[in-house]
Design an enzyme around this catalytic site. Structure first.
Site, short mmCIF file in Angstrom:
data_model
loop_
_atom_site.label_atom_id
_atom_site.label_comp_id
_atom_site.label_asym_id
_atom_site.label_seq_id
_atom_site.Cartn_x
_atom_site.Cartn_y
_atom_site.Cartn_z
N TYR A 83 4.44 -63.33 52.53
CA TYR A 83 4.42 -63.74 53.82
C TYR A 83 5.84 -64.28 54.34
O TYR A 83 6.29 -64.80 53.40
CB TYR A 83 3.61 -64.99 53.94
CG TYR A 83 2.15 -64.81 53.51
CD1 TYR A 83 1.48 -63.56 53.72
CD2 TYR A 83 1.32 -65.98 53.01
CE1 TYR A 83 0.16 -63.50 53.24
CE2 TYR A 83 -0.03 -65.75 52.60
CZ TYR A 83 -0.69 -64.25 52.89
OH TYR A 83 -1.77 -64.22 52.43
N CYS A 86 6.77 -68.01 53.95
CA CYS A 86 6.30 -68.80 52.93
C CYS A 86 7.50 -68.83 51.85
O CYS A 86 8.35 -68.30 51.64
CB CYS A 86 5.38 -67.77 51.93
SG CYS A 86 5.40 -68.34 50.16
N PHE A 88 7.92 -69.95 48.92
CA PHE A 88 7.88 -69.23 47.53
C PHE A 88 8.36 -67.60 47.85
O PHE A 88 9.01 -67.23 46.63
CB PHE A 88 6.47 -69.25 46.83
CG PHE A 88 6.15 -70.62 46.73
CD1 PHE A 88 6.78 -71.43 45.68
CD2 PHE A 88 5.17 -71.36 47.49
CE1 PHE A 88 6.31 -72.81 45.59
CE2 PHE A 88 4.80 -72.56 47.24
CZ PHE A 88 5.29 -73.32 46.31
N CYS A 89 8.00 -67.12 48.63
CA CYS A 89 8.68 -65.82 49.22
C CYS A 89 9.86 -65.61 49.15
O CYS A 89 10.74 -65.16 48.86
CB CYS A 89 7.70 -65.17 50.03
SG CYS A 89 5.91 -64.88 49.66
#
Length: 353
Positions: A83, A86, A88-89
């Protein structure tokens, strides 16, 4: 009416989606790929700015290719399922970009998630890596540790390296079974490699500590700050609607219903993580704590070049760019010099390849 109905159903899915599957790969995971635990996942996923449909439409470019420098031996083909907003991404992208690794991006529809139907692991980021044979890596911190180990040490195959980060089922604070990964902040190096990368033990301990801090604390400050007020929540959704391809009714529902939903969800997150009434104070304190840890005599925590902790913190903070929370952070904390240095080295890495 059909368009309005679709938009309403999309907005109605926002809260369940965040509660079910934060964007981490830690399962929510780290960031969907970040760290572990339902709370962490909730915050990671909650920041997909526009929620389900809005984010998907705004990031429509399904595949984006990044050129990269040639790897020392052989080739490593990478595809990142993510995403876009996001944290974390974003951590994984920062890592791959800094190391000049080529990769493709597949933007995942956060409602249907058809793009990752091949995987029993239903969170992002997911990295498909092919270093001779295809391999799926889950959890942002596992992805970063495993690929970094692979780049440093060519003694083991990527498949063998990934086996050093075993998935483990645990129970969250809410009593739900979640998937966590062991050793995810460790690089799996032999003694000689460890001394080359970490001349003293304290360097390694410090890097691991702050990588975990980014997953366990910093990421949870994003959503409460981005959706702090109705105006800020609306501004976030306005961006999504303007960038996406919405019909008139779909745009109205996505913008206003989504903003209202996320405003109230952010209050739940604030309570869950025991944040102050003005969540900016928690953000400012955390960011200044990071700057203090880097110190006045280092360009980065890694010294003259960023280490994995630098890349993790930068990746998390970067998802706020263009929003009021980011501008306030730059004005009211001491983060700007370090942040600009991070931008510069990552841009240089991109130009170099």
């Amino acid at each position: 009416m059909a368009a309005a109905g679709r938009a309403w159903r999309a907005a109605a899915l926002l809260s369940p989606w965040w509660l079910r599957a934060p964007c981490r790969a830690y399962g929510a995971a780290g960031g969907v790929g970040g760290s572990g635990g339902g709370g962490r996942l909730l915050l990671g996923a909650a920041f997909a700015l526009g929620g389900g449909a809005g984010l998907y439409l705004a990031a429509r470019q399904r595949l984006r290719e990044h050129s990269a420098a040639e790897l020392p031996t052989g080739s490593l083909q990478l595809t990142l399922y993510q995403y876009k907003t996001c944290p974390f991404c974003s951590k994984v992208r920062a890592f791959l970009d800094y190391h000049g690794l080529p990769y493709e991006i597949v933007e995942v529809n956060p409602i249907m998630r058809k793009e990752i139907k091949f995987s029993s692991y239903r969170k992002v980021p997911i990295l498909l890596a092919n270093a001779g044979s295809p391999l799926q890596l889950n959890d942002s911190s596992v992805i970063i540790s495993a690929i970094k180990t692979y780049l440093i040490s060519r003694r083991n195959s990527l498949e063998e390296i990934v086996s050093f980060y075993p998935p483990m089922k645990t129970v969250s604070e809410q009593g739900k079974e979640v998937l966590e990964y062991g050793n995810k902040y460790w690089l799996m190096l032999d003694e000689k490699e460890t001394k080359r990368i970490y001349p003293v033990k304290e360097v390694r301990v410090e890097e691991m500590k702050w990588r975990k801090w980014a997953d366990d604390w910093l990421v949870h400050l994003i959503s409460p700050n981005v959706y702090r007020t109705p105006r800020e929540a609306l501004a976030s959704f306005d961006y999504i609607v303007r960038e996406g391809k919405f019909g008139t009714m779909e745009g109205l529902f996505a913008k206003y219903v989504g903003a209202i939903a996320m405003f109230f969800i952010s209050k739940r997150l604030k309570k869950r993580h025991h944040l102050r009434d003005d969540v900016r104070e928690d953000l400012y304190e955390a960011v200044n704590e990071w700057v203090k840890a880097v110190g006045k005599h280092r360009l980065f925590m890694g010294g003259n070049q960023p280490n994995l902790a630098d890349l993790a913190v930068y990746g998390v903070l970067r998802v706020m760019e263009g929003l009021e929370a980011f501008d306030d952070m730059m004005v009211h904390t001491k983060i700007q010099p370090w942040y600009e240095r991070m931008e510069e080295v990552i841009q240089k890495a991109a130009v170099a390849v």
